[in-house]
Design a protein around this motif. Structure first.
Motif, short mmCIF file in Angstrom:
data_model
loop_
_atom_site.label_atom_id
_atom_site.label_comp_id
_atom_site.label_asym_id
_atom_site.label_seq_id
_atom_site.Cartn_x
_atom_site.Cartn_y
_atom_site.Cartn_z
N VAL A 126 0.84 -1.20 0.00
CA VAL A 126 0.00 0.00 0.00
C VAL A 126 0.87 1.25 0.00
N ARG A 127 1.87 1.29 0.87
CA ARG A 127 2.75 2.46 0.92
C ARG A 127 3.53 2.63 -0.37
N GLN A 128 3.94 1.52 -0.97
CA GLN A 128 4.68 1.61 -2.23
C GLN A 128 3.79 2.13 -3.35
N GLY A 133 2.11 8.86 -0.37
CA GLY A 133 1.10 9.92 -0.35
C GLY A 133 0.49 10.05 1.04
N ARG A 134 0.36 11.29 1.52
CA ARG A 134 -0.09 11.52 2.89
C ARG A 134 -1.59 11.78 3.00
N LYS A 135 -2.27 12.03 1.88
CA LYS A 135 -3.71 12.28 1.94
C LYS A 135 -4.38 11.60 0.76
N VAL A 136 -5.49 10.87 1.05
CA VAL A 136 -6.22 10.12 0.04
C VAL A 136 -7.71 10.43 0.16
N THR A 137 -8.36 10.69 -0.97
CA THR A 137 -9.82 10.83 -1.00
C THR A 137 -10.39 9.70 -1.85
N SER A 173 -1.15 4.83 7.04
CA SER A 173 -0.08 5.63 6.44
C SER A 173 -0.56 6.94 5.84
N SER A 174 -1.88 7.12 5.68
CA SER A 174 -2.40 8.31 5.02
C SER A 174 -3.64 8.83 5.72
N ASP A 175 -3.95 10.10 5.44
CA ASP A 175 -5.16 10.73 5.94
C ASP A 175 -6.27 10.45 4.92
N LEU A 176 -7.23 9.61 5.27
CA LEU A 176 -8.24 9.14 4.33
C LEU A 176 -9.57 9.85 4.54
N TYR A 177 -10.16 10.31 3.42
CA TYR A 177 -11.50 10.90 3.41
C TYR A 177 -12.38 10.11 2.45
N LEU A 178 -13.56 9.73 2.91
CA LEU A 178 -14.55 9.05 2.06
C LEU A 178 -15.65 10.04 1.72
N PRO A 229 -5.78 16.23 -2.19
CA PRO A 229 -5.11 14.98 -1.80
C PRO A 229 -3.97 14.63 -2.75
N ASP A 230 -3.12 13.72 -2.30
CA ASP A 230 -2.09 13.17 -3.19
C ASP A 230 -2.71 12.13 -4.14
N TRP A 231 -3.77 11.45 -3.66
CA TRP A 231 -4.47 10.43 -4.46
C TRP A 231 -5.97 10.64 -4.33
N HIS A 232 -6.68 10.45 -5.46
CA HIS A 232 -8.14 10.38 -5.42
C HIS A 232 -8.57 9.10 -6.12
#
Length: 278
Positions: A126-128, A133-137, A173-178, A229-232
């Protein structure tokens, strides 16, 4: 002054360093799929020393009590630096087929087992994948939930059990928002209840305040833009296309890959498959 027919412990260590420096270096190169000709003599010596410790332990276990130790012809000891330089020059651009003599086949087996590749854990994968990335939506419908439309949420909300482990690792590992678009307050309450029943709020770092609801698709796009976010993660190709200029990476969850997509948009049938746990 004549040479003795027996070898001292110091000379045996020197012999093993010379032999194992090349062998162990080859094992490490094949393990990590990279050549390491630039290792200095100190690094090679450290590698060989570790291998020698394993070998002497194996020999101590192998040799029965009282059995005489086989003597080896004495060889002139080379310095660690000379041995390391020879091993590096022999490697070059193409790694040679380095093997130990037949008498040390058991030692070779020990070294081979020591350098067996280790399968990464789900957390490491997951981290790889997230590239730290520190923030994911992430949207809920079609990704976290079994349902795929707001109309279905008016009747029920079901969390996909296969996604829970991945969610847990992401929150570590990340700040997750749903986030999701709903048609009424009852649907919102139904989704929160389903997430709580599945243990999403108790087993990970996710809290109810990080589950966001809106009434339009534009609203979800606005959420993502504001959170930066770093990822969406989304299932709507129009949204991923609109956000491609603003979000560093995106995962488009879909059964089929779109004909055109931005280079920073990845496609997978599920987040479980993307992170390698499906």
């Amino acid at each position: 002054m004549g040479e003795s027919s027996s070898s001292s412990p110091t000379e045996e260590i020197a012999r093993l360093i010379k032999r194992l420096s090349a062998y162990v270096t080859v094992k490490m190169s094949s393990l990590f799929s990279t050549s390491i000709p630039n290792l200095d003599s100190r690094s090679i010596g450290a590698i060989a020393g570790l291998a020698i410790a394993v070998i002497f332990t194996w020999r101590a276990i192998r040799t029965p009590p009282g059995e005489p130790r086989r003597r080896q012809p004495k060889r002139r000891m080379q310095s660690a630096e000379t041995s390391s330089a020879a091993a590096q020059s022999n490697l070059g651009s193409n790694l040679p087929d380095v093997s130990l003599p037949h008498e040390d086949n058991g030692v070779q087996d020990v070294v081979d087992q020591f350098f067996q590749p280790v399968k990464p854990t789900l957390g490491q994968m997951v981290r790889q994948k997230l590239s730290e990335g520190r923030k994911v939506t992430c949207r809920l419908l079609g990704v976290i939930l079994e349902e795929s439309s707001p109309e279905e949420l008016q009747k029920q909300a079901t969390v996909r059990s296969s996604v829970l482990e991945v969610l847990l690792e992401i929150t570590k590992s990340s700040d997750l928002y749903l986030m999701e678009r709903v048609l009424d307050d009852e649907s919102e309450a139904r989704v929160l209840e389903a997430l709580e029943t599945a243990g999403v709020f108790t087993s990970g770092g996710l809290v109810k305040d990080k589950v966001l609801f809106c009434s339009t698709e534009i609203g979800r796009t606005s959420f993502v833009r504001q959170l930066e976010p770093d990822w969406h993660i989304d299932t709507n190709p129009e949204i991923t296309t609109q956000l491609a200029r603003f979000i560093k990476y995106q995962l488009h969850v879909s059964e089929s890959k779109p004909e055109r997509s931005a280079p920073n948009v990845f496609t997978s049938q599920s987040i479980e498959q993307f992170f390698g746990c499906a």
